[in-house]
Design a protein around this motif. Structure first.
Motif, PDB file in Angstrom:
ATOM      1  N   GLY A  18     -14.550   9.113   8.678  1.00  0.00           N
ATOM      2  CA  GLY A  18     -13.783   7.891   8.477  1.00  0.00           C
ATOM      3  C   GLY A  18     -12.440   8.183   7.843  1.00  0.00           C
ATOM      4  N   ILE A  19     -11.620   7.135   7.691  1.00  0.00           N
ATOM      5  CA  ILE A  19     -10.327   7.270   7.019  1.00  0.00           C
ATOM      6  C   ILE A  19     -10.248   6.256   5.888  1.00  0.00           C
ATOM      7  CG2 ILE A  19      -9.172   8.081   9.111  1.00  0.00           C
ATOM      8  CD1 ILE A  19      -7.766   5.318   9.245  1.00  0.00           C
ATOM      9  N   THR A  20      -9.432   6.563   4.899  1.00  0.00           N
ATOM     10  CA  THR A  20      -9.237   5.651   3.774  1.00  0.00           C
ATOM     11  C   THR A  20      -8.020   6.084   2.971  1.00  0.00           C
ATOM     12  OG1 THR A  20     -10.308   4.578   1.883  1.00  0.00           O
ATOM     13  CG2 THR A  20     -10.709   6.940   2.159  1.00  0.00           C
ATOM     14  N   ASN A  21      -7.563   5.197   2.110  1.00  0.00           N
ATOM     15  CA  ASN A  21      -6.545   5.558   1.126  1.00  0.00           C
ATOM     16  C   ASN A  21      -7.107   5.365  -0.284  1.00  0.00           C
ATOM     17  OD1 ASN A  21      -6.550   2.784   1.030  1.00  0.00           O
ATOM     18  ND2 ASN A  21      -4.343   2.544   1.198  1.00  0.00           N
TER      19      ASN A  21
ATOM     20  N   CYS B 160      -3.683  13.302   4.847  1.00  0.00           N
ATOM     21  CA  CYS B 160      -2.838  12.966   5.989  1.00  0.00           C
ATOM     22  C   CYS B 160      -1.549  12.341   5.469  1.00  0.00           C
ATOM     23  CB  CYS B 160      -3.553  11.984   6.916  1.00  0.00           C
ATOM     24  SG  CYS B 160      -5.033  12.670   7.673  1.00  0.00           S
ATOM     25  N   GLU B 161      -0.513  12.370   6.282  1.00  0.00           N
ATOM     26  CA  GLU B 161       0.787  11.840   5.881  1.00  0.00           C
ATOM     27  C   GLU B 161       0.790  10.317   5.776  1.00  0.00           C
ATOM     28  OE1 GLU B 161       4.060  13.305   8.210  1.00  0.00           O
ATOM     29  OE2 GLU B 161       3.188  15.308   8.284  1.00  0.00           O
ATOM     30  N   ASN B 162       0.064   9.645   6.677  1.00  0.00           N
ATOM     31  CA  ASN B 162       0.054   8.185   6.709  1.00  0.00           C
ATOM     32  C   ASN B 162      -1.186   7.705   7.470  1.00  0.00           C
ATOM     33  OD1 ASN B 162       0.720   8.387   9.531  1.00  0.00           O
ATOM     34  ND2 ASN B 162       2.855   8.701   8.912  1.00  0.00           N
ATOM     35  N   ARG B 163      -1.323   6.398   7.577  1.00  0.00           N
ATOM     36  CA  ARG B 163      -2.499   5.842   8.250  1.00  0.00           C
ATOM     37  C   ARG B 163      -2.561   6.255   9.715  1.00  0.00           C
ATOM     38  NH1 ARG B 163      -5.659   0.512   7.678  1.00  0.00           N
ATOM     39  NH2 ARG B 163      -6.854   0.570   9.599  1.00  0.00           N
ATOM     40  N   SER B 164      -1.418   6.271  10.365  1.00  0.00           N
ATOM     41  CA  SER B 164      -1.371   6.645  11.769  1.00  0.00           C
ATOM     42  C   SER B 164      -1.886   8.068  11.980  1.00  0.00           C
ATOM     43  CB  SER B 164       0.055   6.522  12.309  1.00  0.00           C
ATOM     44  OG  SER B 164       0.120   6.965  13.640  1.00  0.00           O
ATOM     45  N   GLN B 165      -1.424   8.986  11.172  1.00  0.00           N
ATOM     46  CA  GLN B 165      -1.870  10.374  11.289  1.00  0.00           C
ATOM     47  C   GLN B 165      -3.353  10.503  10.948  1.00  0.00           C
ATOM     48  OE1 GLN B 165      -0.188  12.992  12.559  1.00  0.00           O
ATOM     49  NE2 GLN B 165       1.360  11.456  13.062  1.00  0.00           N
ATOM     50  N   ALA B 166      -3.819   9.719   9.987  1.00  0.00           N
ATOM     51  CA  ALA B 166      -5.239   9.740   9.630  1.00  0.00           C
ATOM     52  C   ALA B 166      -6.091   9.252  10.807  1.00  0.00           C
ATOM     53  CB  ALA B 166      -5.494   8.883   8.393  1.00  0.00           C
ATOM     54  N   SER B 167      -5.637   8.210  11.480  1.00  0.00           N
ATOM     55  CA  SER B 167      -6.374   7.677  12.633  1.00  0.00           C
ATOM     56  C   SER B 167      -6.423   8.681  13.775  1.00  0.00           C
ATOM     57  CB  SER B 167      -5.732   6.377  13.122  1.00  0.00           C
ATOM     58  OG  SER B 167      -5.889   5.367  12.164  1.00  0.00           O
ATOM     59  N   ILE B 168      -5.318   9.352  14.015  1.00  0.00           N
ATOM     60  CA  ILE B 168      -5.272  10.372  15.069  1.00  0.00           C
ATOM     61  C   ILE B 168      -6.214  11.522  14.725  1.00  0.00           C
ATOM     62  CG2 ILE B 168      -3.798  12.119  16.148  1.00  0.00           C
ATOM     63  CD1 ILE B 168      -1.487  10.007  15.856  1.00  0.00           C
TER      64      ILE B 168
ATOM     65  N   MET C  25       0.811  -1.199   0.000  1.00  0.00           N
ATOM     66  CA  MET C  25       0.000   0.000   0.000  1.00  0.00           C
ATOM     67  C   MET C  25       0.855   1.264   0.000  1.00  0.00           C
ATOM     68  SD  MET C  25      -3.254  -0.613   2.427  1.00  0.00           S
ATOM     69  CE  MET C  25      -4.174  -2.099   2.338  1.00  0.00           C
ATOM     70  N   ALA C  26       2.123   1.106  -0.216  1.00  0.00           N
ATOM     71  CA  ALA C  26       2.999   2.269  -0.245  1.00  0.00           C
ATOM     72  C   ALA C  26       2.613   3.177  -1.401  1.00  0.00           C
ATOM     73  CB  ALA C  26       4.446   1.824  -0.381  1.00  0.00           C
ATOM     74  N   GLY C  27       2.682   4.467  -1.163  1.00  0.00           N
ATOM     75  CA  GLY C  27       2.380   5.433  -2.210  1.00  0.00           C
ATOM     76  C   GLY C  27       0.941   5.904  -2.260  1.00  0.00           C
ATOM     77  N   LYS C  28       0.056   5.243  -1.545  1.00  0.00           N
ATOM     78  CA  LYS C  28      -1.341   5.652  -1.535  1.00  0.00           C
ATOM     79  C   LYS C  28      -1.551   6.676  -0.431  1.00  0.00           C
ATOM     80  CE  LYS C  28      -3.219   1.462  -3.515  1.00  0.00           C
ATOM     81  NZ  LYS C  28      -4.192   0.384  -3.373  1.00  0.00           N
ATOM     82  N   ALA C  29      -2.157   7.784  -0.777  1.00  0.00           N
ATOM     83  CA  ALA C  29      -2.367   8.870   0.182  1.00  0.00           C
ATOM     84  C   ALA C  29      -3.551   8.558   1.095  1.00  0.00           C
ATOM     85  CB  ALA C  29      -2.612  10.177  -0.557  1.00  0.00           C
ATOM     86  N   TRP C  30      -3.363   8.724   2.385  1.00  0.00           N
ATOM     87  CA  TRP C  30      -4.426   8.542   3.366  1.00  0.00           C
ATOM     88  C   TRP C  30      -5.145   9.856   3.601  1.00  0.00           C
ATOM     89  CZ3 TRP C  30      -6.251   4.135   5.469  1.00  0.00           C
ATOM     90  CH2 TRP C  30      -5.520   2.974   5.221  1.00  0.00           C
ATOM     91  N   CYS C  31      -6.424   9.758   3.922  1.00  0.00           N
ATOM     92  CA  CYS C  31      -7.191  10.958   4.223  1.00  0.00           C
ATOM     93  C   CYS C  31      -8.276  10.653   5.241  1.00  0.00           C
ATOM     94  CB  CYS C  31      -7.810  11.553   2.955  1.00  0.00           C
ATOM     95  SG  CYS C  31      -9.130  10.557   2.234  1.00  0.00           S
TER      96      CYS C  31
END
Length: 86
Positions: free
Chosen positions: A21-24, A56-64, A1-7
Motif C-alpha cells: 500500500g501507499i501512505t504519507n 517516494c517523492e510524491n503521491r504520484s510516484q508512490a502510486s506508480i 498535505m504539503a511536506g508529508k513524505a509518501w511511501c
C-alpha cells in the motif's frame, strides 16, 4: 498535505500473504490496518508485521511504485523491501 513524505509499504499478513500500500502517515496507516479499518484486504487478512517501506517523492510516484511492486512475485517483494527499507 504539503511536506508529508509518501511511501510504499509492505505488510505480512497473519496467513502469510503480503499486502502492498501507499501512505504519507505510515504509523497511523499500520494502526488502521491492525484495527480492521484499513484496506478491505487487511480486514479479512489481518496484518502480522510491517516488513518495510520505501520513500517516494510524491503521491504520484508512490502510486506508480505500488503498481509495479504489486506485479512482483512474493519473494521479489520481500527482497526489494529488505534491501531498501527505510
Amino acid at each position: 498535505m504539503a511536506g508529508k513524505a509518501w511511501c510504499v509499504y509492505l505488510l505480512e499478513c497473519q496467513d502469510g500473504s503480503l499486502y502492498t500500500g501507499i501512505t504519507n502517515e505510515l504509523a497511523q496507516r499500520f494502526a488502521a490496518h491492525q484495527l480492521g479499518t484499513g484496506a478491505r484486504y487487511t480486514r479479512s487478512h489481518p496484518p502480522k508485521q510491517l516488513i518495510g517501506s520505501l520513500a517516494c517523492e510524491n503521491r504520484s510516484q508512490a502510486s506508480i511504485a505500488e503498481y509495479q511492486i504489486k506485479r512482483l512475485k512474493p519473494a521479489q517483494k520481500l527482497a526489494l523491501f529488505r534491501a531498501g527499507s527505510a
